[in-house]
Design a protein around this motif. Sequence first.
Motif, short mmCIF file in Angstrom:
data_model
loop_
_atom_site.label_atom_id
_atom_site.label_comp_id
_atom_site.label_asym_id
_atom_site.label_seq_id
_atom_site.Cartn_x
_atom_site.Cartn_y
_atom_site.Cartn_z
N GLU A 59 -4.13 4.93 4.18
CA GLU A 59 -3.48 3.69 4.63
C GLU A 59 -2.28 4.01 5.53
N GLY A 60 -1.56 5.07 5.17
CA GLY A 60 -0.42 5.47 5.99
C GLY A 60 -0.83 5.89 7.39
N LEU A 92 0.38 4.16 10.72
CA LEU A 92 1.01 4.98 11.75
C LEU A 92 0.48 4.62 13.13
N LEU A 93 -0.84 4.44 13.26
CA LEU A 93 -1.42 4.06 14.56
C LEU A 93 -0.86 2.73 15.05
N TRP A 94 -0.78 1.77 14.14
CA TRP A 94 -0.22 0.47 14.51
C TRP A 94 1.26 0.59 14.85
N ALA A 95 1.98 1.40 14.09
CA ALA A 95 3.41 1.56 14.34
C ALA A 95 3.67 2.14 15.73
N GLN A 96 2.89 3.17 16.09
CA GLN A 96 3.06 3.77 17.42
C GLN A 96 2.80 2.75 18.52
N ARG A 97 1.77 1.93 18.33
CA ARG A 97 1.43 0.93 19.34
C ARG A 97 2.50 -0.16 19.40
N VAL A 103 0.86 -1.19 0.00
CA VAL A 103 0.00 0.00 0.00
C VAL A 103 0.89 1.24 0.00
N PRO A 104 0.45 2.34 -0.61
CA PRO A 104 1.21 3.59 -0.49
C PRO A 104 0.98 4.20 0.89
N LEU A 105 2.03 4.65 1.53
CA LEU A 105 1.94 5.22 2.87
C LEU A 105 2.12 6.73 2.88
N VAL A 106 2.89 7.23 1.93
CA VAL A 106 3.27 8.65 1.93
C VAL A 106 2.81 9.31 0.64
N ARG A 107 2.22 10.49 0.77
CA ARG A 107 1.92 11.32 -0.40
C ARG A 107 3.19 12.07 -0.79
N ARG A 108 3.67 11.80 -1.97
CA ARG A 108 4.93 12.40 -2.37
C ARG A 108 4.72 13.43 -3.47
N GLY A 109 5.43 14.51 -3.37
CA GLY A 109 5.49 15.51 -4.42
C GLY A 109 6.90 16.04 -4.41
N ARG A 110 7.04 17.32 -4.57
CA ARG A 110 8.37 17.91 -4.45
C ARG A 110 8.85 17.91 -3.01
N ARG A 111 7.90 17.76 -2.09
CA ARG A 111 8.22 17.67 -0.67
C ARG A 111 7.17 16.78 0.00
N PHE A 112 7.36 16.50 1.29
CA PHE A 112 6.41 15.66 2.01
C PHE A 112 5.03 16.32 2.03
N ALA A 113 4.00 15.57 1.61
CA ALA A 113 2.65 16.13 1.52
C ALA A 113 1.68 15.44 2.45
#
Length: 308
Positions: free
Chosen positions: A60-61, A65-70, A45-55
């Motif tokens: 899904e990301g 993220l919630l699972w990662a923190q836990r 799954v895509p987790l990060v919206r990418r452009g010229r910088r972090f968007a």
Amino acid sequence: MLLRQLEYLVALARERHFARAAAACHVSQPSLSAAIRKLERELDVPLVRRGRRFAGLTPEGERVLLWAQRILADADALRQDLSKMRGGLSGTLRMGAIPTALTAASLLTTPFCEQYPHVRVLLTSLSSREISRRLAEFEIDMAMTYLDDEEDLGEVRSYGLYEERYLLLTPSDGELADRRVARWAEVAALPLCLLAPEMRNRRILDANFRQTGAVAVPAIETDTVSALFAHVATHRWSSVIAHAWLHMFGVPEGMRVVRLERVAREPRVGLVVAGTGPEPMMARVLLDIARDLDLREVFDRLAREYLT
């Protein structure tokens, strides 16, 4: 999937910038970006919206993220449990505290560090709102805060420490200095120095003044207890203080404390930990120390000594 990949994702969500996230994780930006791309491939799954910088993160990301923190919080709790079994805790206790409770924190952290010399304590001054967010995102292990607004705190386990009682701190030659008990409406008419309106303590005081039909308009407002005491020590202003602050600051020379008429509800201050997942071992140990200390009696006794 590696814990390190999850740490990179959490850092990126917190910093909202690839370079800053990489610096926080002590890796190069290409290494961090590659690890997150690998995580995306593993989860498909895509987790990060990418452009010229972090968007931002994708939906899904955000879920990952919630699972990662836990997961990271559980892994840290596991390490703490194992270190305790090996004969002594080690690591870092991440603790937040509202500014008005910081003066009491040393009563807990000092015996904690004496019993567990291999543990570091990272104590941060936070608003109650920031405490809620950081607990939910497992950025801190526990916090000292007001317990009366538990809905605002979110899903937490709470442990009461003491009720905040209020005293008038006023010059010894002030018009209310010889009173046994001062009324809130009388205090509102004094030249006052109080905490700023955005602070929870000030909102509590304003509500107490309103109950007596009074409104306090302080000449000085500040966002730190130390600055408040520095101003009243000039003998030009009075203030309403929490009795717990006497532990740190006492009563400045030339000032007196006077008991204020009791309010219907005295706000409770206590410790909170996240309501989900295992309780961190370090937090459990600090709670045991708090129960043995009985801060309620410590602060009530201190107030009685200054009042007499």
